[in-house]
Design a protein around this motif. Structure first.
Motif, mmCIF file in Angstrom:
data_model
loop_
_atom_site.group_PDB
_atom_site.id
_atom_site.type_symbol
_atom_site.label_atom_id
_atom_site.label_comp_id
_atom_site.label_asym_id
_atom_site.label_seq_id
_atom_site.Cartn_x
_atom_site.Cartn_y
_atom_site.Cartn_z
ATOM 1 N N GLN A 13 -6.414 -20.440 -52.720
ATOM 2 C CA GLN A 13 -5.261 -21.322 -52.601
ATOM 3 C C GLN A 13 -5.630 -22.581 -51.818
ATOM 4 O O GLN A 13 -6.569 -22.549 -51.010
ATOM 5 C CB GLN A 13 -4.109 -20.600 -51.889
ATOM 6 N N PRO A 14 -4.897 -23.650 -52.021
ATOM 7 C CA PRO A 14 -5.142 -24.863 -51.216
ATOM 8 C C PRO A 14 -5.057 -24.538 -49.728
ATOM 9 O O PRO A 14 -4.185 -23.777 -49.299
ATOM 10 C CB PRO A 14 -4.009 -25.797 -51.647
ATOM 11 N N GLY A 16 -7.349 -22.904 -48.210
ATOM 12 C CA GLY A 16 -8.187 -21.736 -47.979
ATOM 13 C C GLY A 16 -9.652 -22.081 -47.812
ATOM 14 O O GLY A 16 -10.043 -23.257 -47.806
ATOM 15 N N LYS A 86 -9.044 -28.192 -51.347
ATOM 16 C CA LYS A 86 -8.027 -28.966 -52.042
ATOM 17 C C LYS A 86 -8.144 -28.726 -53.549
ATOM 18 O O LYS A 86 -9.181 -28.288 -54.040
ATOM 19 C CB LYS A 86 -8.222 -30.458 -51.757
ATOM 20 N N PHE A 87 -7.076 -29.052 -54.256
ATOM 21 C CA PHE A 87 -7.096 -28.910 -55.709
ATOM 22 C C PHE A 87 -8.314 -29.615 -56.306
ATOM 23 O O PHE A 87 -8.963 -29.092 -57.216
ATOM 24 C CB PHE A 87 -5.830 -29.487 -56.330
ATOM 25 N N THR A 90 -11.877 -28.151 -57.106
ATOM 26 C CA THR A 90 -12.135 -27.271 -58.244
ATOM 27 C C THR A 90 -13.300 -27.801 -59.066
ATOM 28 O O THR A 90 -13.293 -28.958 -59.498
ATOM 29 C CB THR A 90 -10.886 -27.161 -59.139
ATOM 30 N N VAL A 116 -9.400 -23.973 -57.092
ATOM 31 C CA VAL A 116 -8.388 -24.085 -56.046
ATOM 32 C C VAL A 116 -7.040 -24.254 -56.742
ATOM 33 O O VAL A 116 -6.805 -25.250 -57.429
ATOM 34 C CB VAL A 116 -8.661 -25.266 -55.112
ATOM 35 N N SER A 117 -6.195 -23.259 -56.575
ATOM 36 C CA SER A 117 -4.929 -23.259 -57.291
ATOM 37 C C SER A 117 -3.898 -22.458 -56.515
ATOM 38 O O SER A 117 -4.233 -21.476 -55.848
ATOM 39 C CB SER A 117 -5.104 -22.667 -58.684
ATOM 40 N N SER A 118 -2.645 -22.888 -56.630
ATOM 41 C CA SER A 118 -1.567 -22.131 -55.993
ATOM 42 C C SER A 118 -0.903 -21.194 -56.999
ATOM 43 O O SER A 118 0.026 -20.469 -56.648
ATOM 44 C CB SER A 118 -0.542 -23.095 -55.390
#
Length: 118
Positions: A13-14, A16, A86-87, A90, A116-118
């Motif tokens: 997750q962002p 992390g 951050k996104f 990725t 990186v994803s929520s």
């Protein structure tokens, strides 16, 4: 035969953290300039972090203060600690090795996916 094998990627997750490892065989990390690169979807490959033989480091502006590159020369492993992800982090992450800063990276691993994803 020289081999570089990355591991440690995954879904996070962002905000992390992940730690990537690059196990090196056939050469010694103490004798080579080591680097991490990444290639995001639809993007060109970019330099992320480098560690020289004297352990000096350089980072892309986009990861400064969040990523840390290190080597364990006794184990022949290169690491990339990634915090505050951050996104836009990725990408497929690759480790690489070169003999000199004036020469291109000649040894590459197959890469490990970081998402990186929520």
């Amino acid at each position: 035969e020289v081999q570089l094998v990355e591991s440690g990627g995954g879904l996070v997750q962002p905000g992390g953290s992940l730690r990537l490892s690059c196990v090196v065989s056939g050469i010694t990390t103490s004798s080579y300039y080591m680097g991490w690169f990444r290639q995001g979807p639809g993007k060109e490959r970019e330099d992320v972090a480098q560690e020289s033989r004297d352990r000096s480091t350089n980072y892309a502006d986009s990861v400064k203060g969040r990523f840390t590159v290190s080597k364990d020369n006794a184990k022949n492993i290169l690491y990339l600690q990634m915090d505050s992800l951050k996104f836009e982090d990725t990408a497929v992450y690759f480790c690489a090795a070169r003999v000199s800063v004036s020469l291109p990276y000649i040894f590459w691993g197959p890469g490990t996916q970081v998402t990186v994803s929520s």
